[in-house]
Each structure stands twice: as C-alpha cells, then as structure tokens.
Write a protein that holds these residues in place. Structure first.
Motif, PDB file in Angstrom:
ATOM      1  N   LEU A  38     -34.576   9.211 100.200  1.00 27.77           N
ATOM      2  CA  LEU A  38     -34.021   7.987  99.634  1.00 27.77           C
ATOM      3  C   LEU A  38     -32.533   7.826  99.902  1.00 27.77           C
ATOM      4  O   LEU A  38     -31.939   6.830  99.513  1.00 27.77           O
ATOM      5  CB  LEU A  38     -34.263   7.959  98.121  1.00 27.77           C
ATOM      6  N   ARG A  39     -31.924   8.809 100.542  1.00 28.64           N
ATOM      7  CA  ARG A  39     -30.465   8.817 100.764  1.00 28.64           C
ATOM      8  C   ARG A  39     -29.750   8.625  99.427  1.00 28.64           C
ATOM      9  O   ARG A  39     -28.864   7.789  99.286  1.00 28.64           O
ATOM     10  CB  ARG A  39     -30.046   7.752 101.777  1.00 28.64           C
ATOM     11  N   ASN A 112     -36.242  -8.787 118.402  1.00 25.53           N
ATOM     12  CA  ASN A 112     -36.634  -9.001 117.009  1.00 25.53           C
ATOM     13  C   ASN A 112     -37.156  -7.678 116.470  1.00 25.53           C
ATOM     14  O   ASN A 112     -37.992  -7.025 117.114  1.00 25.53           O
ATOM     15  CB  ASN A 112     -37.714 -10.083 116.892  1.00 25.53           C
ATOM     16  N   ALA A 113     -36.665  -7.246 115.304  1.00 23.72           N
ATOM     17  CA  ALA A 113     -37.057  -5.959 114.759  1.00 23.72           C
ATOM     18  C   ALA A 113     -37.121  -6.026 113.247  1.00 23.72           C
ATOM     19  O   ALA A 113     -36.378  -6.778 112.608  1.00 23.72           O
ATOM     20  CB  ALA A 113     -36.073  -4.865 115.192  1.00 23.72           C
ATOM     21  N   ARG A 114     -38.028  -5.233 112.676  1.00 24.88           N
ATOM     22  CA  ARG A 114     -38.112  -5.088 111.228  1.00 24.88           C
ATOM     23  C   ARG A 114     -38.311  -3.612 110.912  1.00 24.88           C
ATOM     24  O   ARG A 114     -39.186  -2.950 111.479  1.00 24.88           O
ATOM     25  CB  ARG A 114     -39.281  -5.885 110.647  1.00 24.88           C
ATOM     26  N   ASN A 115     -37.456  -3.074 110.026  1.00 23.40           N
ATOM     27  CA  ASN A 115     -37.494  -1.656 109.693  1.00 23.40           C
ATOM     28  C   ASN A 115     -37.169  -1.460 108.227  1.00 23.40           C
ATOM     29  O   ASN A 115     -36.509  -2.294 107.592  1.00 23.40           O
ATOM     30  CB  ASN A 115     -36.470  -0.869 110.524  1.00 23.40           C
ATOM     31  N   LEU A 116     -37.593  -0.315 107.695  1.00 26.27           N
ATOM     32  CA  LEU A 116     -37.196   0.089 106.358  1.00 26.27           C
ATOM     33  C   LEU A 116     -35.736   0.506 106.395  1.00 26.27           C
ATOM     34  O   LEU A 116     -35.320   1.278 107.255  1.00 26.27           O
ATOM     35  CB  LEU A 116     -38.067   1.260 105.890  1.00 26.27           C
ATOM     36  N   ALA A 117     -34.937  -0.015 105.454  1.00 25.43           N
ATOM     37  CA  ALA A 117     -33.500   0.278 105.468  1.00 25.43           C
ATOM     38  C   ALA A 117     -32.946   0.175 104.055  1.00 25.43           C
ATOM     39  O   ALA A 117     -33.535  -0.459 103.173  1.00 25.43           O
ATOM     40  CB  ALA A 117     -32.757  -0.706 106.381  1.00 25.43           C
ATOM     41  N   VAL A 126     -30.522   4.277  93.072  1.00 29.24           N
ATOM     42  CA  VAL A 126     -31.689   4.401  93.934  1.00 29.24           C
ATOM     43  C   VAL A 126     -32.726   3.362  93.537  1.00 29.24           C
ATOM     44  O   VAL A 126     -33.075   3.239  92.361  1.00 29.24           O
ATOM     45  CB  VAL A 126     -32.294   5.818  93.837  1.00 29.24           C
ATOM     46  N   LEU A 127     -33.222   2.593  94.504  1.00 28.36           N
ATOM     47  CA  LEU A 127     -34.224   1.571  94.243  1.00 28.36           C
ATOM     48  C   LEU A 127     -35.620   2.171  94.287  1.00 28.36           C
ATOM     49  O   LEU A 127     -35.908   3.050  95.091  1.00 28.36           O
ATOM     50  CB  LEU A 127     -34.115   0.445  95.271  1.00 28.36           C
ATOM     51  N   ALA A 128     -36.486   1.690  93.420  1.00 24.34           N
ATOM     52  CA  ALA A 128     -37.849   2.194  93.379  1.00 24.34           C
ATOM     53  C   ALA A 128     -38.669   1.711  94.570  1.00 24.34           C
ATOM     54  O   ALA A 128     -39.584   2.378  95.028  1.00 24.34           O
ATOM     55  CB  ALA A 128     -38.525   1.772  92.069  1.00 24.34           C
ATOM     56  N   GLN A 129     -38.355   0.538  95.080  1.00 23.39           N
ATOM     57  CA  GLN A 129     -39.119  -0.042  96.166  1.00 23.39           C
ATOM     58  C   GLN A 129     -38.300   0.005  97.462  1.00 23.39           C
ATOM     59  O   GLN A 129     -37.094   0.205  97.457  1.00 23.39           O
ATOM     60  CB  GLN A 129     -39.496  -1.499  95.859  1.00 23.39           C
ATOM     61  N   GLY A 130     -38.980  -0.192  98.575  1.00 29.32           N
ATOM     62  CA  GLY A 130     -38.293  -0.195  99.859  1.00 29.32           C
ATOM     63  C   GLY A 130     -37.739  -1.567 100.192  1.00 29.32           C
ATOM     64  O   GLY A 130     -38.251  -2.588  99.726  1.00 29.32           O
ATOM     65  N   ASN A 131     -36.689  -1.592 100.988  1.00 28.16           N
ATOM     66  CA  ASN A 131     -36.104  -2.842 101.462  1.00 28.16           C
ATOM     67  C   ASN A 131     -36.339  -2.951 102.960  1.00 28.16           C
ATOM     68  O   ASN A 131     -35.954  -2.065 103.729  1.00 28.16           O
ATOM     69  CB  ASN A 131     -34.602  -2.879 101.180  1.00 28.16           C
ATOM     70  N   LEU A 132     -36.987  -4.021 103.389  1.00 27.90           N
ATOM     71  CA  LEU A 132     -37.246  -4.236 104.800  1.00 27.90           C
ATOM     72  C   LEU A 132     -36.175  -5.155 105.373  1.00 27.90           C
ATOM     73  O   LEU A 132     -35.909  -6.224 104.828  1.00 27.90           O
ATOM     74  CB  LEU A 132     -38.632  -4.845 105.016  1.00 27.90           C
ATOM     75  N   GLU A 133     -35.587  -4.720 106.457  1.00 26.92           N
ATOM     76  CA  GLU A 133     -34.523  -5.482 107.099  1.00 26.92           C
ATOM     77  C   GLU A 133     -35.019  -6.037 108.426  1.00 26.92           C
ATOM     78  O   GLU A 133     -35.575  -5.317 109.247  1.00 26.92           O
ATOM     79  CB  GLU A 133     -33.316  -4.576 107.338  1.00 26.92           C
ATOM     80  N   ARG A 134     -34.805  -7.336 108.629  1.00 28.74           N
ATOM     81  CA  ARG A 134     -35.189  -7.981 109.883  1.00 28.74           C
ATOM     82  C   ARG A 134     -33.930  -8.372 110.652  1.00 28.74           C
ATOM     83  O   ARG A 134     -33.021  -9.000 110.099  1.00 28.74           O
ATOM     84  CB  ARG A 134     -36.036  -9.224 109.625  1.00 28.74           C
ATOM     85  N   GLN A 135     -33.884  -8.009 111.908  1.00 28.78           N
ATOM     86  CA  GLN A 135     -32.776  -8.385 112.780  1.00 28.78           C
ATOM     87  C   GLN A 135     -33.311  -9.218 113.941  1.00 28.78           C
ATOM     88  O   GLN A 135     -34.339  -8.877 114.538  1.00 28.78           O
ATOM     89  CB  GLN A 135     -32.054  -7.158 113.333  1.00 28.78           C
ATOM     90  N   THR A 136     -32.609 -10.302 114.245  1.00 30.05           N
ATOM     91  CA  THR A 136     -32.943 -11.151 115.386  1.00 30.05           C
ATOM     92  C   THR A 136     -31.691 -11.335 116.226  1.00 30.05           C
ATOM     93  O   THR A 136     -30.630 -11.683 115.688  1.00 30.05           O
ATOM     94  CB  THR A 136     -33.459 -12.528 114.920  1.00 30.05           C
ATOM     95  N   GLN A 137     -31.802 -11.077 117.512  1.00 27.40           N
ATOM     96  CA  GLN A 137     -30.653 -11.172 118.414  1.00 27.40           C
ATOM     97  C   GLN A 137     -31.030 -11.907 119.694  1.00 27.40           C
ATOM     98  O   GLN A 137     -32.182 -11.835 120.149  1.00 27.40           O
ATOM     99  CB  GLN A 137     -30.155  -9.772 118.802  1.00 27.40           C
ATOM    100  N   ALA A 138     -30.057 -12.603 120.259  1.00 26.30           N
ATOM    101  CA  ALA A 138     -30.227 -13.252 121.555  1.00 26.30           C
ATOM    102  C   ALA A 138     -28.877 -13.271 122.249  1.00 26.30           C
ATOM    103  O   ALA A 138     -27.845 -13.510 121.610  1.00 26.30           O
ATOM    104  CB  ALA A 138     -30.758 -14.678 121.393  1.00 26.30           C
ATOM    105  N   ASN A 139     -28.868 -12.973 123.543  1.00 21.63           N
ATOM    106  CA  ASN A 139     -27.619 -13.095 124.294  1.00 21.63           C
ATOM    107  C   ASN A 139     -27.909 -13.515 125.723  1.00 21.63           C
ATOM    108  O   ASN A 139     -28.935 -13.143 126.306  1.00 21.63           O
ATOM    109  CB  ASN A 139     -26.799 -11.790 124.249  1.00 21.63           C
ATOM    110  N   LEU A 140     -27.008 -14.299 126.240  1.00 18.74           N
ATOM    111  CA  LEU A 140     -27.085 -14.805 127.599  1.00 18.74           C
ATOM    112  C   LEU A 140     -25.800 -14.451 128.318  1.00 18.74           C
ATOM    113  O   LEU A 140     -24.712 -14.770 127.838  1.00 18.74           O
ATOM    114  CB  LEU A 140     -27.272 -16.331 127.589  1.00 18.74           C
ATOM    115  N   ARG A 141     -25.918 -13.764 129.467  1.00 18.30           N
ATOM    116  CA  ARG A 141     -24.754 -13.397 130.267  1.00 18.30           C
ATOM    117  C   ARG A 141     -24.866 -14.067 131.631  1.00 18.30           C
ATOM    118  O   ARG A 141     -25.930 -14.054 132.266  1.00 18.30           O
ATOM    119  CB  ARG A 141     -24.662 -11.889 130.468  1.00 18.30           C
TER     120      ARG A 141
END
Length: 399
Positions: A38-39, A112-117, A126-141
């Motif tokens: 649980l860190r 696009n990613a979703r992980n426990l964080a 300390v939280l009893a439940q898990g927190n899911l984090e979603r990240q969305t990224q886009a880049n154009l070079r």
C-alpha cells in the motif's frame, strides 16, 4: 499493475519481432511479493503477493513510405489478501512514421493507459480501495529540411490524467503544448537544436481550478564522440504563471544530461541527471524513476539515475539500476494557504536477471528496494516509507 521498476532506456526489454514477421502475440504470467504493497508510512506497512496474467500484442508494419507500430497490453492483477485492489489494467501505444516527400518527415504517437496508482494520500492516510489512474497522450512531430545542415522542427503535445477515486481528483490534469525551432547538424555525430515552447494547462479539480501557462526556451545537444558512446543534454529556461498555485509563478532553470556507454561487447552503462521545474512533467516522462510520488508538483525535482546491463551469455542478461530523487515541496502548490515547506528523497535499487530460454520464451526474476525520507515541515505533503519486493515472470510469444 504499476510495478516498481526503473524505466531506464537501457533496461527496457520488450521482445523483438522476428525478422520478416510484422506481428506477435504473447502471454505473460507474473508473481510479485511486496513488503509494503500500500506504500504506507513507516510502521504501517502491509505485505501482500500479487498475481498477474496478461496478454501482449505487437505490430511493426511498413506501408509504402510509412511505418505503423502498435503495442498493446491487457493485464489482470489479483492480490492475495488486499482483494479490494484487484484490477484490470491496460496500455496501448500507436506510432506512425510518415514521409510525404520534399524533405518533410513526421511522426504521430498515441497512448492510452490505465493502472492502479496512489494507494496512500500525501498525508499518509491509507485508502481501503484502489485508485485507478487513466493517462491519455498524443504528440505530433514534424521536420522540414532546408539545406544540408539545417532543419526546421516543430510539434504538438497533449496530455490528460484522470483519477477514479474522489480523494485524488485534485490531481486531475490537462496539458497542451506546441513548439517550434531549428536543428543544426554539422556532422552525423553532433547536433544542436533550439526550441520555443508554449504550454497551457489546468488542474480542474484543484480548489476552484488552477489554470497555468508556461513559456520555454530550450537548447538540446546530441553528441556521439565514438560509436560506443552517446551524450544528450538539455537546458531549459521557463516562465510559469498559475491562477491558484501562485507559489510556482516565476522563472526557473531546468534540464538534463544523460550518457550511454558501450563499455564492452557485454557491458553497457547508462547515467542521467535531471533537474525539473515543469508543471506535471514527471507524470508523462517515461524516463523518470520516481516510482511512488505525489502529483502535487514539486517546486524543484532533481533525479540521478545509474544503470548497467551485463550480457553474460547469448541467453542470460543481468540489469542493475539505482536512482535517487529529491523534491522541494510546498503546501501552496496544493492551493492551500499554509507556508509549510520541506523536501523528500526517494532512493530505489533494482536487480533483474533475464533468461531467454528459446527465441519465443523468456524468464526473468527481479528484486527491488525503495525508501523515502523527509526533512523540514512536510505534514500533508509527503511521508517516509520503505518497501522490498521480489518476483519472477514468464513470457511466451507466438509469431
């Protein structure tokens, strides 16, 4: 799940597709034991064992003058005791390289990613439940050749982070940026790039909402003094302005230096030193090794990464990595009125051994140690913790 690994370039190990075969599918099994799953703060640690089963897919296909690359991972993570943390995570990346002609080159990347964080709040709760984090990224070079040694370069970047648990919604972030510059390549071994960048973003759920903008001038140097050594350096001068977290307002220097050296046919070394003052930069920076950290932005973050890979035989490789990250913290960055400030230091060590039993079958085992200490007045901003983890995994490919 988000494992405590060091994301050093030399340590990234995804199986290469067989020559002439553009696709691959793999099944993965992993078991990890963590002494502080649980860190939680020192003295409140709870250990657990995590079982993970995943399906991975890869595609690397040329299409005329373009090239399409796709990587996808779907993983089910089950905790032996902390069953409320069981989750289904995923990560999908798509990259398209294109060359329309007339010395114009481009690359589009989507993720696009979703992980426990974030299982523990900044104040150590300390939280009893898990927190899911979603990240969305886009880049154009994009780049446009002008003459032999000069190239115009530019790009667009977008990043969004969303947290599932209400306790972490203040860390939701949206950020967009654009840059334009020129690259001078005097020789194949030496290149210099100058960029102007403008960034707009917001923390929509931080207090009444924190809008920010930033303007940067960046210089980049790439140098290969020999075929076995590569050096990259960045120097950035930025000016930032916030509507709420005004303690971040003003100008600061940041940058990084990284060096990779092929010491011998079997040994490769890597080092990186970075100083970061850019709002939210750590959150989308895959090279960062600050594996467990608050998203309440540090005023300054300094990180040192060291790594070595030893290719013992054609089938056996050993990776060792160490990291130390120090953050300067302030309560005002969270939109509060407190003037409390301090710092924390996170140190991580990891050892990984990989055995390529067959061309399509790989085993690996790892052990890691994380430890964070604090100084100054950091109540509500950070807390000390430590964790020891170890585990093994197997990956089998069909291609």
């Amino acid at each position: 799940m988000r494992r405590a690994v060091l994301a050093l370039p030399l340590l990234s190990a995804t199986a290469a597709l067989a020559e002439g075969n553009p696709w691959g599918i793999a099944g993965e099994l992993d078991i990890t034991h963590d002494s502080n799953v649980l860190r939680a703060p020192t003295g409140s640690a709870v250990s657990d064992t995590i079982f993970s089963a995943g399906l991975r897919g890869q595609l690397d296909q040329g299409i005329g003058r373009e090239r399409l690359r796709v990587n996808a991972l779907l993983e089910h993570n089950r905790f032996q005791n902390q069953r409320e943390l069981d989750n289904l995570s995923h990560e999908v990346t798509v990259g398209l390289s294109f060359e329309p002609g007339n010395l114009v080159f481009g690359e589009l990347n989507l993720r696009n990613a979703r992980n426990l964080a974030n299982r523990t709040l900044d104040n150590g709760t300390v939280l009893a439940q898990g927190n899911l984090e979603r990240q969305t990224q886009a880049n154009l070079r994009l780049s446009k050749g002008v003459v032999t040694t000069w190239t115009l370069v530019g790009g667009l970047d977008a990043f969004q982070r969303r947290e599932s648990d209400a306790a972490f919604r203040s860390q939701n972030l949206s950020r967009n940026s654009m840059d334009l510059g020129v690259r001078y390549q005097s020789t194949p071994e030496l290149g210099l790039t100058a960029l102007l960048r403008h960034t707009q973003g917001e923390y929509p759920n931080l207090g009444a909402g924190d809008d920010f903008s930033r303007n940067d001038v960046e210089l980049r140097l790439t140098w290969e003094p020999s075929g076995a050594s590569q050096l990259e350096a960045r120097l950035v001068r930025g000016v930032e302005s916030h509507s709420l977290a005004t303690v971040s307002d003003g100008s600061q220097w940041s940058g990084s230096v990284q060096w990779a050296w092929q010491l011998s046919g079997k040994t490769r070394l890597f080092s990186r030193l970075a100083r970061d003052s850019d709002t939210g930069a750590r959150d989308s920076n895959s090279s960062s090794t600050d594996t467990i950290t608050s998203y309440s932005d540090a005023r300054v973050r300094t990180t040192l990464d060291l790594g070595v890979r030893w290719q013992a035989t054609g089938k056996i490789a050993v990776d060792a990595a160490a990291s130390r990250s120090q953050r300067s913290l302030s309560a005002s960055l969270q939109g509060g009125t407190s003037n409390s400030a301090g710092s924390d230091r996170t140190q991580t060590l990891q050892l990984t051994a990989t055995y390529q039993a067959l061309r399509n079958l790989q085993f690996s085992c790892r052990a890691a140690r994380e430890q964070r200490s604090t100084s100054g007045v950091v109540a509500g901003l950070s807390f000390p913790y430590s964790s020891t983890s170890y585990g093994c995994s197997v990956q089998a490919w069909l291609r």
